[in-house]
Design an enzyme around this catalytic site. Sequence first.
Site, mmCIF file in Angstrom:
data_model
loop_
_atom_site.group_PDB
_atom_site.id
_atom_site.type_symbol
_atom_site.label_atom_id
_atom_site.label_comp_id
_atom_site.label_asym_id
_atom_site.label_seq_id
_atom_site.Cartn_x
_atom_site.Cartn_y
_atom_site.Cartn_z
ATOM 1 N N SER A 8 0.763 -1.174 0.243
ATOM 2 C CA SER A 8 0.010 0.037 -0.004
ATOM 3 C C SER A 8 0.781 1.266 -0.003
ATOM 4 O O SER A 8 2.036 1.197 0.359
ATOM 5 C CB SER A 8 -0.952 0.118 1.109
ATOM 6 O OG SER A 8 -1.638 -1.090 1.324
HETATM 7 N N1 SAH Z 1 -0.717 -4.475 3.598
HETATM 8 C C1 SAH Z 1 0.235 -5.208 2.878
HETATM 9 C C2 SAH Z 1 -0.228 -5.901 1.558
HETATM 10 C C3 SAH Z 1 -1.499 -5.197 0.771
HETATM 11 S S1 SAH Z 1 -2.044 -5.999 -0.559
HETATM 12 C C4 SAH Z 1 1.278 -4.236 2.432
HETATM 13 O O1 SAH Z 1 1.093 -3.022 2.565
HETATM 14 O O2 SAH Z 1 2.447 -4.721 2.216
HETATM 15 C C5 SAH Z 1 -3.190 -7.126 0.070
HETATM 16 C C6 SAH Z 1 -2.744 -8.322 0.451
HETATM 17 O O3 SAH Z 1 -3.762 -9.318 0.911
HETATM 18 C C7 SAH Z 1 -2.001 -9.180 -0.584
HETATM 19 O O4 SAH Z 1 -0.784 -9.540 -0.316
HETATM 20 C C8 SAH Z 1 -2.922 -10.345 -0.693
HETATM 21 O O5 SAH Z 1 -1.951 -11.541 -1.307
HETATM 22 C C9 SAH Z 1 -3.509 -10.562 0.521
HETATM 23 N N2 SAH Z 1 -4.764 -11.251 0.807
HETATM 24 C C10 SAH Z 1 -5.808 -11.076 -0.204
HETATM 25 N N3 SAH Z 1 -6.779 -12.222 0.135
HETATM 26 C C11 SAH Z 1 -6.682 -12.684 1.289
HETATM 27 C C12 SAH Z 1 -7.111 -13.801 2.053
HETATM 28 N N4 SAH Z 1 -8.039 -14.278 1.923
HETATM 29 N N5 SAH Z 1 -6.305 -14.206 2.873
HETATM 30 C C13 SAH Z 1 -4.893 -13.702 3.381
HETATM 31 N N6 SAH Z 1 -4.302 -12.694 2.538
HETATM 32 C C14 SAH Z 1 -5.051 -12.282 1.508
#
Ligand code: SAH
Length: 283
Positions: free
Chosen positions: A118
Site C-alpha cells: 500500500s
Molecule cells: N498491507 C500489505 C499488503 C496489501 S495487498 C502491504 O502493504 O504490504 C493485500 C494483500 O492481501 C496481498 O498480499 C494479498 O495476497 C492478501 N490477501 C488477499 N486475500 C487474502 C486472504 N483471503 N487471506 C490472506 N491474505 C489475503
Amino acid sequence: MSSSASSALRRFSLLNPPRSSLPARRSSPSPPPPFPAVRRSSLVVAPLQAPRRFPIFGTGGSIASNKGLVEQLRQYGVIRSDKVAEVMQTIDRALFVPHGNPPYVDSPMPIGYNATISAPHMHATCLELLKDNLQPGMRALDVGSGTGYLTACFAMMVGPQGRAVGIEHIPELVAASIENIKRSAAAQLLKDGSLSIHVADGRYGWPEAAPYDAIHVGAAAPEIPQALLDQLKPGGRMVIPVGNIFQDLQVIDKKPDGSINVRSETSVRYVPLTSRAAQLQNY
Ligand code: SAH
C-alpha cells in the site's frame, strides 16, 4: 482522517499526480466466496460521510529517504502523532519495497502475485486510526500482511509484551515478508515470537491469538467477515476496506458492551480479499 488531513492529502496528491507506470487494476472482481459474513442488519451503522474524492496516490517527487517521506506525510497532515511518525521512521520502507521500485514515493508498488504494498499515506492513515489500540502489551492482527511492513509497525508499537500477527495467503509473500522483517528494527520481536506471520486465509482471522485490540485488513472485503468481528476484543477497533470496485475504508469499533459501531473514513481502492485461486487468476 480529519477533514483537514484529507484536504491536505488531496492537495498533496494533486501536487503529485498519479504515476502512469502503476499496474492496471483487475477490472472484473471474482464473485464473493461462500464464507460467513456479517449481516448489515445486525450492525449499528453510523451515517456515512459523503465520499471524499481524491486520487488515492501521487508520486513523492524527489524524496530520497525514509525520514524525508515521514516528514512530508507529517507536513501534509496525514501523520498527526509522534507515535506514528516514530514507528514509520523506525521501520524503513525501503526494506519492504521490492528492488527496482522507488521506496519513498507515495504510491502503491507491485509486489507480485497480483498484490501491492500500500501507499505510504494509506499505511500512515491506518496507523493513525489504530494507534490507541496499538499500545504496549496490546494484540494486533494484520490480515493480508503482504510485505509485512504494517505488521512490523504494529509489533514495534505493541512491544515485546504485546502480540502482532500477520496473515497472508500467498506462501511466497509470507517467506519474503519474514526476510524483510529480519532486516528491520522488528527483527528481535520476530525472533522472540511476539511478532509472527502465517500462511492462512485471513477471512477466518487467527483465533489462536484472539481477541485483538486492533485488526487491520489490507485487502477489500465484499462484506465484513464475521470471524474478524468475533475476534475483535470489546473496546477494540478494526480498519477494513469494504466494497468491490467502489470501496470505503470502514472503522469498526466494538464497544465494551459488545455492540458494534461502523463508520466510513474515506473512499479507497485496494486489491480484493479473496481466495488464493481467484487472486492468482491471470497471474
Ligand atoms: N498491507 C500489505 C499488503 C496489501 S495487498 C502491504 O502493504 O504490504 C493485500 C494483500 O492481501 C496481498 O498480499 C494479498 O495476497 C492478501 N490477501 C488477499 N486475500 C487474502 C486472504 N483471503 N487471506 C490472506 N491474505 C489475503
